[in-house]
Design a protein around this motif. Structure first.
Motif, PDB file in Angstrom:
ATOM      1  N   SER A  58       0.815  -1.207   0.000  1.00  0.00           N
ATOM      2  CA  SER A  58       0.000   0.000   0.000  1.00  0.00           C
ATOM      3  C   SER A  58       0.852   1.262   0.000  1.00  0.00           C
ATOM      4  O   SER A  58       1.916   1.316   0.610  1.00  0.00           O
ATOM      5  CB  SER A  58      -0.892   0.003   1.256  1.00  0.00           C
ATOM      6  OG  SER A  58      -1.560   1.226   1.392  1.00  0.00           O
ATOM      7  N   ARG A  59       0.339   2.274  -0.645  1.00  0.00           N
ATOM      8  CA  ARG A  59       1.002   3.575  -0.622  1.00  0.00           C
ATOM      9  C   ARG A  59       0.897   4.234   0.752  1.00  0.00           C
ATOM     10  O   ARG A  59       1.580   5.208   1.033  1.00  0.00           O
ATOM     11  CB  ARG A  59       0.428   4.496  -1.683  1.00  0.00           C
ATOM     12  CG  ARG A  59       0.751   4.026  -3.080  1.00  0.00           C
ATOM     13  CD  ARG A  59       0.281   5.037  -4.106  1.00  0.00           C
ATOM     14  NE  ARG A  59       0.562   4.547  -5.425  1.00  0.00           N
ATOM     15  CZ  ARG A  59       1.571   4.977  -6.163  1.00  0.00           C
ATOM     16  NH1 ARG A  59       2.370   5.892  -5.694  1.00  0.00           N
ATOM     17  NH2 ARG A  59       1.774   4.485  -7.354  1.00  0.00           N
ATOM     18  N   LEU A  60       0.046   3.708   1.604  1.00  0.00           N
ATOM     19  CA  LEU A  60      -0.062   4.231   2.966  1.00  0.00           C
ATOM     20  C   LEU A  60       1.180   3.915   3.802  1.00  0.00           C
ATOM     21  O   LEU A  60       1.337   4.421   4.897  1.00  0.00           O
ATOM     22  CB  LEU A  60      -1.304   3.678   3.657  1.00  0.00           C
ATOM     23  CG  LEU A  60      -2.629   4.206   3.119  1.00  0.00           C
ATOM     24  CD1 LEU A  60      -3.790   3.514   3.804  1.00  0.00           C
ATOM     25  CD2 LEU A  60      -2.723   5.710   3.295  1.00  0.00           C
ATOM     26  N   PHE A  61       2.070   3.090   3.238  1.00  0.00           N
ATOM     27  CA  PHE A  61       3.327   2.785   3.913  1.00  0.00           C
ATOM     28  C   PHE A  61       4.091   4.074   4.236  1.00  0.00           C
ATOM     29  O   PHE A  61       4.657   4.210   5.321  1.00  0.00           O
ATOM     30  CB  PHE A  61       4.172   1.861   3.034  1.00  0.00           C
ATOM     31  CG  PHE A  61       5.528   1.568   3.587  1.00  0.00           C
ATOM     32  CD1 PHE A  61       5.690   0.614   4.576  1.00  0.00           C
ATOM     33  CD2 PHE A  61       6.640   2.250   3.132  1.00  0.00           C
ATOM     34  CE1 PHE A  61       6.940   0.334   5.098  1.00  0.00           C
ATOM     35  CE2 PHE A  61       7.892   1.981   3.643  1.00  0.00           C
ATOM     36  CZ  PHE A  61       8.033   1.020   4.626  1.00  0.00           C
ATOM     37  N   LEU A  62       4.100   5.021   3.305  1.00  0.00           N
ATOM     38  CA  LEU A  62       4.806   6.289   3.522  1.00  0.00           C
ATOM     39  C   LEU A  62       4.223   7.030   4.717  1.00  0.00           C
ATOM     40  O   LEU A  62       4.952   7.445   5.619  1.00  0.00           O
ATOM     41  CB  LEU A  62       4.732   7.162   2.268  1.00  0.00           C
ATOM     42  CG  LEU A  62       5.283   8.580   2.428  1.00  0.00           C
ATOM     43  CD1 LEU A  62       6.787   8.557   2.613  1.00  0.00           C
ATOM     44  CD2 LEU A  62       4.892   9.442   1.242  1.00  0.00           C
ATOM     45  N   LEU A  63       2.917   7.182   4.740  1.00  0.00           N
ATOM     46  CA  LEU A  63       2.265   7.896   5.828  1.00  0.00           C
ATOM     47  C   LEU A  63       2.471   7.183   7.163  1.00  0.00           C
ATOM     48  O   LEU A  63       2.775   7.818   8.180  1.00  0.00           O
ATOM     49  CB  LEU A  63       0.771   8.057   5.532  1.00  0.00           C
ATOM     50  CG  LEU A  63      -0.042   8.864   6.534  1.00  0.00           C
ATOM     51  CD1 LEU A  63       0.502  10.276   6.668  1.00  0.00           C
ATOM     52  CD2 LEU A  63      -1.502   8.899   6.102  1.00  0.00           C
ATOM     53  N   ALA A  64       2.334   5.879   7.167  1.00  0.00           N
ATOM     54  CA  ALA A  64       2.526   5.102   8.393  1.00  0.00           C
ATOM     55  C   ALA A  64       3.949   5.250   8.919  1.00  0.00           C
ATOM     56  O   ALA A  64       4.173   5.393  10.128  1.00  0.00           O
ATOM     57  CB  ALA A  64       2.203   3.631   8.142  1.00  0.00           C
ATOM     58  N   SER A  65       4.912   5.227   8.025  1.00  0.00           N
ATOM     59  CA  SER A  65       6.314   5.341   8.425  1.00  0.00           C
ATOM     60  C   SER A  65       6.632   6.725   8.980  1.00  0.00           C
ATOM     61  O   SER A  65       7.319   6.853   9.993  1.00  0.00           O
ATOM     62  CB  SER A  65       7.229   5.030   7.242  1.00  0.00           C
ATOM     63  OG  SER A  65       7.056   3.700   6.833  1.00  0.00           O
ATOM     64  N   VAL A  66       6.142   7.760   8.331  1.00  0.00           N
ATOM     65  CA  VAL A  66       6.386   9.127   8.803  1.00  0.00           C
ATOM     66  C   VAL A  66       5.700   9.354  10.152  1.00  0.00           C
ATOM     67  O   VAL A  66       6.286   9.935  11.072  1.00  0.00           O
ATOM     68  CB  VAL A  66       5.931  10.154   7.747  1.00  0.00           C
ATOM     69  CG1 VAL A  66       5.974  11.571   8.300  1.00  0.00           C
ATOM     70  CG2 VAL A  66       6.792  10.043   6.498  1.00  0.00           C
TER      71      VAL A  66
END
Length: 126
Positions: A58-66
Motif C-alpha cells: 500500500s502507498r499508505l506505507f509512507l504515511l505510516a512510516s512518517v
C-alpha cells in the motif's frame, strides 16, 4: 520492513505490559504512566500500520512510516527531558541514541526511498 515492524510491535507490546504491571521497575511514576502508555500505544499502532501497509503493498506505507518516526522522535525527546530531574539521564540518552532515533531514521529513509522510486523494501521492486 513489514516483518521488522511486526517484531518491533511485539517487543513494544511486551514493554508496555511490563510498564503497566511494574512501573517502578522501568522508572515510571504513577503520574507519568498514562502519558507513556498512550505514546507507546501510538507507536504500537504505527508499527502495526506499517506491517499491514507493507504486506498489502500500500502507498499508505509512507504515511505510516512518517507517523511512527515522528512518534519515535517525540518519545526520545520526552524520555530525555523527563529524566533530567530523576537522575536517569544516561539511560534515557542511551535508549534514544541506540533505539528510538535510529529506528525513526530507518523508517524515514525507507519511506522516502520508496517514494522517490528507489525501492528500499522488497515488495517495491515487484
Amino acid at each position: 520492513m513489514g516483518r521488522a515492524a511486526s517484531c518491533a510491535a511485539v517487543g513494544l507490546a511486551m514493554w508496555m505490559t511490563l510498564m503497566a504491571l511494574r512501573p517502578a521497575l522501568v522508572g515510571t511514576t504513577a503520574a507519568q504512566l498514562p502519558l507513556w502508555l498512550t505514546l507507546d500505544a501510538g507507536e504500537f499502532a504505527g508499527l502495526v500500520w506499517i506491517s499491514v501497509a507493507a504486506s498489502r503493498h500500500s502507498r499508505l506505507f509512507l504515511l505510516a512510516s512518517v507517523f511512527t518516526a515522528g512518534l519515535l522522535f517525540c518519545d526520545a525527546t520526552f524520555d530525555v527531558a523527563s529524566s533530567l530531574d530523576t537522575g536517569d539521564v544516561l539511560l534515557a540518552v542511551t535508549t534514544a541514541l541506540l533505539v528510538e532515533l535510529p529506528a525513526g531514521v530507518v523508517l524515514l529513509r525507507t519511506a522516502l526511498a520508496n517514494q522517490m522510486g528507489r525501492p528500499a523494501i522488497a515488495w517495491a521492486t515487484t
